[in-house]
Write a protein that holds these residues in place. Structure first.
Motif, mmCIF file in Angstrom:
data_model
loop_
_atom_site.group_PDB
_atom_site.id
_atom_site.type_symbol
_atom_site.label_atom_id
_atom_site.label_comp_id
_atom_site.label_asym_id
_atom_site.label_seq_id
_atom_site.Cartn_x
_atom_site.Cartn_y
_atom_site.Cartn_z
ATOM 1 N N GLY A 69 0.823 -1.133 0.037
ATOM 2 C CA GLY A 69 -0.110 0.325 0.102
ATOM 3 C C GLY A 69 0.555 1.315 0.091
ATOM 4 N N ALA A 70 2.139 1.106 -0.518
ATOM 5 C CA ALA A 70 2.966 2.435 -0.458
ATOM 6 C C ALA A 70 2.900 3.187 -1.854
ATOM 7 N N ASN A 71 1.416 4.035 -1.588
ATOM 8 C CA ASN A 71 1.280 4.808 -2.371
ATOM 9 C C ASN A 71 1.596 6.200 -2.693
ATOM 10 N N ASP A 72 2.409 6.749 -1.663
ATOM 11 C CA ASP A 72 3.043 8.092 -1.448
ATOM 12 C C ASP A 72 4.665 8.322 -1.806
ATOM 13 N N TYR A 73 5.309 7.415 -3.105
ATOM 14 C CA TYR A 73 6.410 7.211 -3.573
ATOM 15 C C TYR A 73 6.390 7.510 -4.573
ATOM 16 N N SER A 74 7.596 8.248 -5.009
ATOM 17 C CA SER A 74 7.387 7.947 -6.780
ATOM 18 C C SER A 74 9.066 8.102 -7.123
ATOM 19 N N ALA A 75 9.568 7.449 -7.849
ATOM 20 C CA ALA A 75 10.769 6.506 -8.462
ATOM 21 C C ALA A 75 11.268 7.326 -9.987
ATOM 22 N N ILE A 76 12.558 7.762 -10.183
ATOM 23 C CA ILE A 76 12.201 7.848 -11.665
ATOM 24 C C ILE A 76 14.389 7.364 -12.188
ATOM 25 N N THR A 77 14.889 6.548 -12.375
ATOM 26 C CA THR A 77 15.976 5.997 -12.830
ATOM 27 C C THR A 77 16.717 7.116 -13.828
ATOM 28 N N LEU A 78 17.959 7.696 -13.408
ATOM 29 C CA LEU A 78 18.620 8.283 -14.291
ATOM 30 C C LEU A 78 19.995 7.901 -14.961
ATOM 31 N N TRP A 79 20.002 7.748 -16.045
ATOM 32 C CA TRP A 79 21.260 6.906 -17.130
ATOM 33 C C TRP A 79 21.464 8.723 -17.692
ATOM 34 N N PRO A 80 22.453 8.630 -17.272
ATOM 35 C CA PRO A 80 24.048 9.273 -18.014
ATOM 36 C C PRO A 80 23.712 9.887 -19.443
ATOM 37 N N ASN A 81 24.118 10.871 -19.384
ATOM 38 C CA ASN A 81 24.300 11.552 -21.124
ATOM 39 C C ASN A 81 25.427 12.432 -21.123
ATOM 40 N N PHE A 82 25.152 13.440 -20.129
ATOM 41 C CA PHE A 82 26.681 14.233 -20.839
ATOM 42 C C PHE A 82 27.308 14.715 -19.339
ATOM 43 N N TYR A 83 28.068 14.066 -19.183
ATOM 44 C CA TYR A 83 28.879 13.874 -17.959
ATOM 45 C C TYR A 83 29.908 13.904 -17.663
ATOM 46 N N GLY A 84 30.725 13.992 -16.515
ATOM 47 C CA GLY A 84 31.970 14.111 -16.493
ATOM 48 C C GLY A 84 32.869 12.632 -15.963
ATOM 49 N N GLN A 85 34.561 12.652 -15.806
ATOM 50 C CA GLN A 85 34.887 11.648 -15.289
ATOM 51 C C GLN A 85 34.152 11.042 -13.492
ATOM 52 N N ARG A 86 33.908 12.030 -13.429
ATOM 53 C CA ARG A 86 33.266 10.799 -12.216
ATOM 54 C C ARG A 86 32.196 10.582 -12.290
ATOM 55 N N ASN A 87 31.571 9.581 -12.415
ATOM 56 C CA ASN A 87 30.088 9.012 -12.999
ATOM 57 C C ASN A 87 30.092 8.069 -12.767
ATOM 58 N N PHE A 88 28.664 7.194 -12.899
ATOM 59 C CA PHE A 88 28.269 6.307 -12.128
ATOM 60 C C PHE A 88 27.051 6.131 -13.889
ATOM 61 N N ASP A 89 26.681 4.848 -13.988
ATOM 62 C CA ASP A 89 26.116 3.893 -14.712
ATOM 63 C C ASP A 89 24.524 4.024 -14.730
ATOM 64 N N VAL A 90 23.952 4.402 -12.922
ATOM 65 C CA VAL A 90 22.551 4.384 -12.718
ATOM 66 C C VAL A 90 22.303 5.378 -12.149
ATOM 67 N N GLY A 91 21.382 5.978 -11.864
ATOM 68 C CA GLY A 91 20.809 6.988 -10.449
ATOM 69 C C GLY A 91 19.161 6.757 -10.365
ATOM 70 N N TRP A 92 19.172 6.740 -9.074
ATOM 71 C CA TRP A 92 17.529 7.028 -8.459
ATOM 72 C C TRP A 92 17.815 8.163 -7.736
ATOM 73 N N LEU A 93 16.315 8.481 -8.688
ATOM 74 C CA LEU A 93 15.573 9.527 -7.074
ATOM 75 C C LEU A 93 14.548 9.268 -7.170
ATOM 76 N N GLY A 94 13.526 9.307 -5.100
ATOM 77 C CA GLY A 94 12.824 8.200 -4.934
ATOM 78 C C GLY A 94 12.202 10.264 -4.127
ATOM 79 N N VAL A 95 11.235 10.114 -4.367
ATOM 80 C CA VAL A 95 10.001 11.151 -3.336
ATOM 81 C C VAL A 95 8.999 11.457 -2.632
ATOM 82 N N TRP A 96 8.636 11.761 -1.765
ATOM 83 C CA TRP A 96 7.976 11.084 -1.209
ATOM 84 C C TRP A 96 6.700 12.820 -1.316
ATOM 85 N N PRO A 97 5.580 13.046 -0.491
ATOM 86 C CA PRO A 97 4.864 13.952 0.131
ATOM 87 C C PRO A 97 5.668 15.007 0.690
#
Length: 262
Positions: A69-97
């Motif tokens: 019943g966790a209906n108050d959480y949103s999430a997106i993944t982030l896939w790098p396009n323009f970036y520098g030397q310090r980077n990651f494969d995928v990011g995750w952003l989670g949002v609560w109200p």
């Protein structure tokens, strides 16, 4: 010529990271800024794992979240396009109200989510987990939503110039928002203030974030700036903020919280 190119690059950065970003929310939010908690993970794939493996885990996680019943959480993944030397494969952003939903969600995850967490751990190695107090300063134009589950996000680390004030930034942001609307710039923008988990040597005041519905729209914004609109951005912000080069990501919606009206 170098000075002109530097000014143009600075102006373009302001566009893609939300034009400097002071707390100048929409008129309906004039009673004060509304901060929401956002968590961020920066992750690399484990050996032999990739996007398809993550997609399978996310599908299981969504089913688990529905069962909880966790209906108050949103999430997106982030896939790098323009970036520098310090980077990651995928990011995750989670949002609560709000903070109450965040605390309850974290307790539920820690009490009940061990098996689900092991599924993520089998695919990803996440080197950082941070939390931000985030405020929207320009609402995206819904008329430019192409209905896809992907969009574009860019991030830059910004610091106040010496003697710059929030009142000055707020006035500049309000003027820029009106200017951007008048001249057809597309996208929303946010400020993300670090709260928990940021590195001790992180040297910035906030992350400035902007969105575009797709790369076509981002490119159109770029073209408008290159045609001379960077001059307005420089006029408003060059003495107020110092921001680094923006990183640009393809954002994929993985889960959407239920609307309050549902």
């Amino acid at each position: 010529m170098k000075k002109i190119l530097t000014a143009a690059a600075s102006a373009l950065m302001f566009l893609f990271v939300g034009s400097g970003a002071a707390i100048a929310q929409d008129e309906e939010e004039a009673e004060g800024p509304t901060f929401v908690p956002v968590e961020a993970f920066a992750c690399n794939f484990n050996d032999g794992k990739g996007p398809e493996d993550l997609a399978a885990v996310v599908a299981d996680w969504n089913a688990w979240m529905d069962e909880q019943g966790a209906n108050d959480y949103s999430a997106i993944t982030l896939w790098p396009n323009f970036y520098g030397q310090r980077n990651f494969d995928v990011g995750w952003l989670g949002v609560w109200p709000d903070g109450n939903a965040m605390g309850a969600g974290m307790d539920s995850w820690m009490a009940n989510g061990a098996e689900m967490a092991s599924g993520f751990d089998a695919v990803l190695d996440c080197g950082s987990h941070t939390q931000f107090a985030t405020v929207r300063i320009k609402e995206p134009d819904e008329s430019n939503d192409d209905g896809d589950d992907s969009f574009v996000l860019s991030f830059s680390n910004c610091s106040f110039e010496e003697d710059a004030t929030m009142d000055q930034l707020s006035a500049a942001q309000k003027e820029w928002n009106a200017y951007a609307d008048e001249h057809g710039f597309v996208g929303g923008s946010w400020m993300m203030w670090p709260v928990w988990g940021e590195s001790a040597d992180a040297d910035y005041d906030f992350k400035s974030v902007s969105s575009a519905p797709n790369y076509t729209a981002m490119g159109a914004n770029w073209a408008k700036f290159a045609d001379g609109h960077y001059e307005k951005s420089n006029e408003l912000f060059e003495d107020l903020l110092d921001c680094d080069s923006a990183r640009v990501y393809t954002a994929m919606v993985e889960r959407s919280a239920e609307d309050d009206d549902d």
